[in-house]
Design a protein around this motif. Sequence first.
Motif, PDB file in Angstrom:
ATOM      1  N   GLN A 151     -11.697  -0.242   3.330  1.00 40.88           N
ATOM      2  CA  GLN A 151     -11.378   0.370   2.041  1.00 40.88           C
ATOM      3  C   GLN A 151     -11.466  -0.657   0.919  1.00 40.88           C
ATOM      4  O   GLN A 151     -11.004  -1.801   1.056  1.00 40.88           O
TER       5      GLN A 151
ATOM      6  N   ILE B 155       0.966  -4.626  11.089  1.00 35.45           N
ATOM      7  CA  ILE B 155       0.286  -3.381  10.713  1.00 35.45           C
ATOM      8  C   ILE B 155       1.034  -2.260  11.420  1.00 35.45           C
ATOM      9  O   ILE B 155       1.128  -2.248  12.653  1.00 35.45           O
TER      10      ILE B 155
ATOM     11  N   LEU C  90      -7.137   5.015   7.963  1.00 32.33           N
ATOM     12  CA  LEU C  90      -7.374   3.745   7.275  1.00 32.33           C
ATOM     13  C   LEU C  90      -7.809   3.995   5.845  1.00 32.33           C
ATOM     14  O   LEU C  90      -8.875   3.552   5.385  1.00 32.33           O
TER      15      LEU C  90
ATOM     16  N   ASP D 104       0.850  -1.188   0.000  1.00 26.54           N
ATOM     17  CA  ASP D 104       0.000   0.000   0.000  1.00 26.54           C
ATOM     18  C   ASP D 104       0.882   1.234   0.000  1.00 26.54           C
ATOM     19  O   ASP D 104       2.028   1.206   0.455  1.00 26.54           O
TER      20      ASP D 104
ATOM     21  N   CYS E 220     -12.975   4.514   0.541  1.00 23.33           N
ATOM     22  CA  CYS E 220     -12.745   4.447   1.985  1.00 23.33           C
ATOM     23  C   CYS E 220     -14.039   4.681   2.756  1.00 23.33           C
ATOM     24  O   CYS E 220     -14.880   5.489   2.359  1.00 23.33           O
TER      25      CYS E 220
ATOM     26  N   LEU F 141      -0.332  -1.823   5.999  1.00 22.56           N
ATOM     27  CA  LEU F 141      -1.709  -1.747   6.477  1.00 22.56           C
ATOM     28  C   LEU F 141      -2.598  -2.896   6.037  1.00 22.56           C
ATOM     29  O   LEU F 141      -3.114  -3.633   6.874  1.00 22.56           O
ATOM     30  N   TRP F 142      -2.798  -3.059   4.722  1.00 20.39           N
ATOM     31  CA  TRP F 142      -3.856  -3.950   4.253  1.00 20.39           C
ATOM     32  C   TRP F 142      -3.354  -5.324   3.801  1.00 20.39           C
ATOM     33  O   TRP F 142      -2.290  -5.442   3.202  1.00 20.39           O
ATOM     34  N   ASP F 143      -4.175  -6.356   4.080  1.00 22.81           N
ATOM     35  CA  ASP F 143      -4.034  -7.629   3.377  1.00 22.81           C
ATOM     36  C   ASP F 143      -4.249  -7.356   1.892  1.00 22.81           C
ATOM     37  O   ASP F 143      -5.133  -6.567   1.523  1.00 22.81           O
TER      38      ASP F 143
ATOM     39  N   ALA G 292      -7.136  -4.858  -2.071  1.00 24.51           N
ATOM     40  CA  ALA G 292      -7.162  -4.887  -0.613  1.00 24.51           C
ATOM     41  C   ALA G 292      -8.350  -5.719  -0.143  1.00 24.51           C
ATOM     42  O   ALA G 292      -9.475  -5.510  -0.576  1.00 24.51           O
TER      43      ALA G 292
ATOM     44  N   VAL H 205     -10.175  -5.949   2.670  1.00 22.26           N
ATOM     45  CA  VAL H 205     -10.533  -5.365   3.966  1.00 22.26           C
ATOM     46  C   VAL H 205     -11.859  -4.633   3.875  1.00 22.26           C
ATOM     47  O   VAL H 205     -12.269  -4.193   2.795  1.00 22.26           O
TER      48      VAL H 205
END
Length: 642
Positions: A361, A567, A205, A184, A243, A299-301, A356, A358
Amino acid sequence: MRFLSIAPSFLWVSLSAAKVVQYTFELTSGTVAPDGVERKAILINGQTPGPTVYADQGDEVSVTIVNNMDIQSTIHMKGSIWSDGVPGVTQRQIDPGVTFIANWTANEHGIYWYHSHSRAIYGDGLRGTIYIRPSEEELDNGPFKVIAQALQPDASGSVGPDVDTEIKAMKDAHNSATVVSLHDWSHWDSETGLKLWNETNIELLCIDSILINGKGRVVCPPIETFTPYIIPGLIPEYTAKGCGLPNNTVIQPFPNSKPDLVPKDIFFTCKNTTTPLEVISVDAKKKWVSLALVNIGTLWDLKVSIDSHKMWVYAADGQYHEPQFVDVVNIPPGERYQALVALDQPAGDYQFRVAANVLPQKIAGFAVLSYAPNDSSSKVVPHATPKLGLGYGGETLPGFKELNETTLAAYPSTLKPPQEADVTLTMIVQRLTSVTWSMNKDPFLPFMELEEPLIFDPDSAKNIDPNIVPSYPLGSVVDAVIITLPGNPAHPMHKHGVKSWIIGRGSGNWTWNSVAEAQQAHPEFFNLDKAALRDGFRTPDSITEPNWLVIRYQPVEQAVTFFHCHINIHLVGGMALALLEGMDKPLPNIPQYYLDFDKHAKHTQIQAAEKNASPSESAASSIPIPWLQTAFALALSLALWA
């Protein structure tokens, strides 16, 4: 003191039977625009991500780190406590103008990565990848025959010329793997992000783009793209960036939050860019390509798929595992997978999709898998028209298969975890305040980076909260029970040092004194016969009830081992532990160069603190100089614990 610019370089030197691989990293601050928007960044040899470190299994690796920035930092690498690079735990910070040499042995093969462990600055660019080619013995031990036999129309599994040809092609692909880093990317630097977090109590986020090998675009699809992802009462609206709103009290649940103080650009402003995409070139004559996939993000998977191509995932975190034939792979921050892809499609260009995975987002990034290298990077990206299994918002589409990380099993099947444990560590993961996280009841605060490294002064652990510095004798078989309380997202945990077996997971309260007791009560929650062997562990989501994950490991050398969430804001917020492994005795054979560096760093840092000024001769810049950096760490610690 300053150094001349040092170009990316490496050198092989023969010393008896060993091979020494040498790299030099010059750390500088600069500006970059990988997705078309310029921002401040940290560069390694003028680039971010930094150069890939290549070595053969068994090589001695030596990386000279020249800090030409105006801030302190470290770099965490693979292979040794003397290259572990965790400030306050295994190493002092590298001051501006100072050189540090990280030496380690490439004992394990596969895909790894390196990054800063100072505050949150690896998100500013101080990171890169490592690929260790296997020894001949380890190459022969790979699961390539399993894959080749699965391709045969005859289910008998008989070995023939075609199988042998496939195995050789797969081994060749593994030895010359194509490294693909994913991460990211945000248009604000880490210090700005941490400052805003503390001022507004809002976690930022919302990222701006997804980069593949450091390249990508800002993608702003039509707003209706996000309509399928709206969940009334949970996520009622998405911004143009995809987001959730900063005033969403489900995502930002603390009453002291100040969403109106967050700059609009962070959550709302989105402008498409047309910067070049990464082109992953392949040669169909080689029959297979091995993709070494690593999420070096903060941050994100991130989920990965390739249009019209499936993947045989055969390794995780540098360890062979039983192959899975899939369309989509989810990769949390810090984790790595290797996948073999058959090059059996018509020559052309195919979308390499990353999204992403998640709730806060919905965002995607793209690269091009090209059978015929050309100007593929200029092609228009079909933003919201998935072809092979992966939706724009990270959902695996019906009829397609995603890697099941919970059923991964180490390969060969003779690899099994110890059947009993000597020590049980119970860790309670929770969010304590809007800006504080913990991995075991209490936070591991940023001021720890400024302390005498525990590796040199393990007795000082007596003065630290025992919840964050557990200890046990060397050689112990340790069970770590990681309990996530309700309201927690999935956490990508990473333990430095030896890999660990993932032996159990379950829902509800953990009410047992040991894994043995839990096994008797609920054997269905555990698997000690076919377990994954990894250094990354994704905890389950805990929405309305606790969940838990159990790992088992056995340290083989004295060390202080860092264990943390990957994270970035969770780590800075305190989600970490320092494990004292066999540290009841003095460390033997500390390298003299390491002692000399520590002595020099301690002296200069004491002088800087006394003078309330930087030990560097350089002028102040927009990036904080060390004494300001120290003050920031102390202030952040106070804010997090307030």
